[in-house]
Scaffold this motif. Structure first.
Motif, PDB file in Angstrom:
ATOM      1  N   PRO A  41      74.439  34.622  10.400  1.00 37.44           N
ATOM      2  CA  PRO A  41      75.175  33.596   9.565  1.00 37.44           C
ATOM      3  C   PRO A  41      74.407  32.831   8.768  1.00 37.44           C
ATOM      4  O   PRO A  41      73.319  32.312   9.283  1.00 37.44           O
ATOM      5  CB  PRO A  41      76.104  32.821  10.521  1.00 37.44           C
ATOM      6  CG  PRO A  41      76.145  33.689  11.936  1.00 37.44           C
ATOM      7  CD  PRO A  41      74.956  34.771  11.940  1.00 37.44           C
ATOM      8  N   GLY A  42      74.575  32.606   7.382  1.00 36.84           N
ATOM      9  CA  GLY A  42      73.911  31.798   6.438  1.00 36.84           C
ATOM     10  C   GLY A  42      72.538  32.261   6.151  1.00 36.84           C
ATOM     11  O   GLY A  42      71.843  31.394   5.481  1.00 36.84           O
ATOM     12  N   LYS A  43      72.256  33.586   6.689  1.00 39.54           N
ATOM     13  CA  LYS A  43      70.957  34.247   6.075  1.00 39.54           C
ATOM     14  C   LYS A  43      71.193  35.434   5.248  1.00 39.54           C
ATOM     15  O   LYS A  43      72.320  36.073   5.424  1.00 39.54           O
ATOM     16  CB  LYS A  43      70.211  34.380   7.284  1.00 39.54           C
ATOM     17  CG  LYS A  43      69.740  33.102   8.230  1.00 39.54           C
ATOM     18  CD  LYS A  43      68.783  33.493   9.339  1.00 39.54           C
ATOM     19  CE  LYS A  43      68.318  32.499  10.003  1.00 39.54           C
ATOM     20  NZ  LYS A  43      67.350  32.673  11.273  1.00 39.54           N
ATOM     21  N   GLU A  44      70.048  35.913   4.694  1.00 44.70           N
ATOM     22  CA  GLU A  44      70.169  36.947   3.839  1.00 44.70           C
ATOM     23  C   GLU A  44      70.142  38.119   4.827  1.00 44.70           C
ATOM     24  O   GLU A  44      69.486  38.024   5.829  1.00 44.70           O
ATOM     25  CB  GLU A  44      69.036  37.190   2.723  1.00 44.70           C
ATOM     26  CG  GLU A  44      69.180  35.865   1.813  1.00 44.70           C
ATOM     27  CD  GLU A  44      67.901  36.229   0.630  1.00 44.70           C
ATOM     28  OE1 GLU A  44      68.316  35.365  -0.416  1.00 44.70           O
ATOM     29  OE2 GLU A  44      67.236  36.975   0.524  1.00 44.70           O
ATOM     30  N   ARG A  45      70.684  39.399   4.364  1.00 43.93           N
ATOM     31  CA  ARG A  45      70.683  40.707   4.939  1.00 43.93           C
ATOM     32  C   ARG A  45      68.719  41.083   4.998  1.00 43.93           C
ATOM     33  O   ARG A  45      68.284  41.104   4.099  1.00 43.93           O
ATOM     34  CB  ARG A  45      71.107  41.665   4.288  1.00 43.93           C
ATOM     35  CG  ARG A  45      71.327  42.915   5.125  1.00 43.93           C
ATOM     36  CD  ARG A  45      72.292  43.875   4.531  1.00 43.93           C
ATOM     37  NE  ARG A  45      73.815  43.142   4.281  1.00 43.93           N
ATOM     38  CZ  ARG A  45      74.849  43.970   4.269  1.00 43.93           C
ATOM     39  NH1 ARG A  45      75.002  45.138   3.658  1.00 43.93           N
ATOM     40  NH2 ARG A  45      76.038  43.128   4.251  1.00 43.93           N
ATOM     41  N   GLU A  46      68.434  41.329   6.145  1.00 45.89           N
ATOM     42  CA  GLU A  46      67.139  41.558   6.323  1.00 45.89           C
ATOM     43  C   GLU A  46      66.809  42.945   7.016  1.00 45.89           C
ATOM     44  O   GLU A  46      67.676  43.455   7.710  1.00 45.89           O
ATOM     45  CB  GLU A  46      66.350  40.681   7.175  1.00 45.89           C
ATOM     46  CG  GLU A  46      66.693  40.503   8.503  1.00 45.89           C
ATOM     47  CD  GLU A  46      65.931  39.505   9.396  1.00 45.89           C
ATOM     48  OE1 GLU A  46      65.340  38.931   8.924  1.00 45.89           O
ATOM     49  OE2 GLU A  46      66.227  39.521  10.538  1.00 45.89           O
ATOM     50  N   PHE A  47      65.765  43.582   6.524  1.00 46.48           N
ATOM     51  CA  PHE A  47      65.281  45.057   7.119  1.00 46.48           C
ATOM     52  C   PHE A  47      64.913  44.879   8.543  1.00 46.48           C
ATOM     53  O   PHE A  47      64.177  43.997   8.961  1.00 46.48           O
ATOM     54  CB  PHE A  47      64.283  45.578   6.233  1.00 46.48           C
ATOM     55  CG  PHE A  47      63.484  46.679   6.642  1.00 46.48           C
ATOM     56  CD1 PHE A  47      62.303  46.584   7.546  1.00 46.48           C
ATOM     57  CD2 PHE A  47      64.042  48.042   6.372  1.00 46.48           C
ATOM     58  CE1 PHE A  47      61.520  47.753   8.133  1.00 46.48           C
ATOM     59  CE2 PHE A  47      63.350  49.037   6.973  1.00 46.48           C
ATOM     60  CZ  PHE A  47      61.969  48.906   7.700  1.00 46.48           C
ATOM     61  N   VAL A  48      65.425  45.880   9.311  1.00 46.59           N
ATOM     62  CA  VAL A  48      65.130  45.925  10.818  1.00 46.59           C
ATOM     63  C   VAL A  48      63.957  47.160  10.955  1.00 46.59           C
ATOM     64  O   VAL A  48      63.210  47.017  11.670  1.00 46.59           O
ATOM     65  CB  VAL A  48      66.179  46.049  11.619  1.00 46.59           C
ATOM     66  CG1 VAL A  48      65.977  46.423  12.974  1.00 46.59           C
ATOM     67  CG2 VAL A  48      67.058  44.628  11.455  1.00 46.59           C
ATOM     68  N   THR A  58      58.809  56.623  10.766  1.00 50.52           N
ATOM     69  CA  THR A  58      59.758  55.383  11.211  1.00 50.52           C
ATOM     70  C   THR A  58      58.905  54.193  10.717  1.00 50.52           C
ATOM     71  O   THR A  58      57.716  54.115  10.736  1.00 50.52           O
ATOM     72  CB  THR A  58      59.842  55.508  12.726  1.00 50.52           C
ATOM     73  OG1 THR A  58      58.710  55.431  13.463  1.00 50.52           O
ATOM     74  CG2 THR A  58      60.661  56.773  13.221  1.00 50.52           C
ATOM     75  N   TYR A  59      59.577  53.238  10.550  1.00 51.80           N
ATOM     76  CA  TYR A  59      59.346  51.865  10.030  1.00 51.80           C
ATOM     77  C   TYR A  59      59.937  50.726  10.769  1.00 51.80           C
ATOM     78  O   TYR A  59      61.077  50.786  11.116  1.00 51.80           O
ATOM     79  CB  TYR A  59      59.570  51.766   8.411  1.00 51.80           C
ATOM     80  CG  TYR A  59      59.020  52.891   7.557  1.00 51.80           C
ATOM     81  CD1 TYR A  59      59.762  53.921   7.411  1.00 51.80           C
ATOM     82  CD2 TYR A  59      57.994  52.920   7.100  1.00 51.80           C
ATOM     83  CE1 TYR A  59      59.729  55.507   6.967  1.00 51.80           C
ATOM     84  CE2 TYR A  59      57.436  54.437   6.249  1.00 51.80           C
ATOM     85  CZ  TYR A  59      58.194  55.260   6.325  1.00 51.80           C
ATOM     86  OH  TYR A  59      57.767  56.397   5.631  1.00 51.80           O
ATOM     87  N   TYR A  60      59.198  49.656  10.886  1.00 51.72           N
ATOM     88  CA  TYR A  60      59.776  48.629  11.629  1.00 51.72           C
ATOM     89  C   TYR A  60      59.577  47.299  11.013  1.00 51.72           C
ATOM     90  O   TYR A  60      58.158  47.159  10.650  1.00 51.72           O
ATOM     91  CB  TYR A  60      59.417  48.343  13.237  1.00 51.72           C
ATOM     92  CG  TYR A  60      59.935  49.708  13.900  1.00 51.72           C
ATOM     93  CD1 TYR A  60      58.979  50.965  14.134  1.00 51.72           C
ATOM     94  CD2 TYR A  60      61.163  49.665  14.664  1.00 51.72           C
ATOM     95  CE1 TYR A  60      59.537  52.026  14.842  1.00 51.72           C
ATOM     96  CE2 TYR A  60      61.424  50.885  15.114  1.00 51.72           C
ATOM     97  CZ  TYR A  60      60.634  52.019  15.306  1.00 51.72           C
ATOM     98  OH  TYR A  60      61.061  53.039  15.934  1.00 51.72           O
ATOM     99  N   ALA A  61      60.451  46.343  11.019  1.00 48.11           N
ATOM    100  CA  ALA A  61      59.920  45.152  10.757  1.00 48.11           C
ATOM    101  C   ALA A  61      59.261  44.293  11.888  1.00 48.11           C
ATOM    102  O   ALA A  61      59.409  44.714  13.175  1.00 48.11           O
ATOM    103  CB  ALA A  61      61.121  44.242  10.484  1.00 48.11           C
ATOM    104  N   ASP A  62      58.281  43.344  11.621  1.00 47.02           N
ATOM    105  CA  ASP A  62      57.257  42.848  12.429  1.00 47.02           C
ATOM    106  C   ASP A  62      58.147  42.321  13.749  1.00 47.02           C
ATOM    107  O   ASP A  62      57.776  42.480  14.808  1.00 47.02           O
ATOM    108  CB  ASP A  62      56.443  41.631  11.933  1.00 47.02           C
ATOM    109  CG  ASP A  62      55.320  42.379  10.929  1.00 47.02           C
ATOM    110  OD1 ASP A  62      54.871  41.880  10.239  1.00 47.02           O
ATOM    111  OD2 ASP A  62      55.163  43.626  11.108  1.00 47.02           O
TER     112      ASP A  62
END
Length: 125
Positions: A41-48, A58-62
Motif C-alpha cells: 500500500p502506498g508504494k510502487e510495484r517492485e520486482f521480486v 533466474t533473477y532475484y531482488a536483493d
C-alpha cells in the motif's frame, strides 16, 4: 493472448512459508519469460523475481535473495514462487507477469505484456 491467474496467497506469521502459483492460459507459455512483482500500500510495484523461458536463468531482488525461489513447469503452464523465512515487510499484493522480450534481468515493470490480478500476502509479526 495470455491470461494469468495467481493463487496461494494468505496470512502467515513471520518466519513462515508460502508458495505462490501462477497458471497461464495458451499453448505458448514456454516462449514467455515470467516475473513476480509485488506492491505494498502506498508504494510502487517492485520486482521480486523472474525466470527465463526455459527456466535456465533466474533473477532475484536483493531483499528476497536466499529466501525466495522461482521455478516453472512448462508442461503445466505454471510458474511458482516459494517464499520462506517471510518477514512483515514482504506483505504486499503479489503479481505474476509474462513477457516475450528477451532481457538481461527482467526487472522492469514496463517490459511485461501480461499481468495477473494479484494475490495478497500478509505476514504478521
Amino acid at each position: 493472448q495470455v491470461q494469468l491467474v495467481e493463487s496461494g496467497g494468505g496470512l502467515v506469521q513471520a518466519g513462515g512459508s508460502l508458495r505462490l502459483s501462477c497458471a497461464a492460459s495458451g499453448r505458448t507459455f514456454s516462449s514467455y519469460a515470467m516475473g513476480w512483482f509485488r506492491q505494498a500500500p502506498g508504494k510502487e510495484r517492485e520486482f521480486v523475481s523472474a525466470i527465463s523461458w526455459s527456466g535456465g536463468n533466474t533473477y532475484y531482488a536483493d531483499p528476497v535473495k536466499g529466501r525466495f525461489t522461482i521455478s516453472r513447469d512448462n508442461a503445466k503452464n505454471t510458474v511458482y514462487l516459494q517464499m520462506n523465512s517471510l518477514k512483515p515487510e514482504d506483505t504486499a499484493v503479489y503479481y505474476c507477469a509474462a513477457t516475450r522480450t528477451r532481457d538481461l534481468g527482467y526487472t522492469r515493470v514496463g517490459l511485461y505484456e501480461y499481468w495477473g490480478q494479484g494475490t495478497q500476502v500478509t505476514v504478521s509479526s
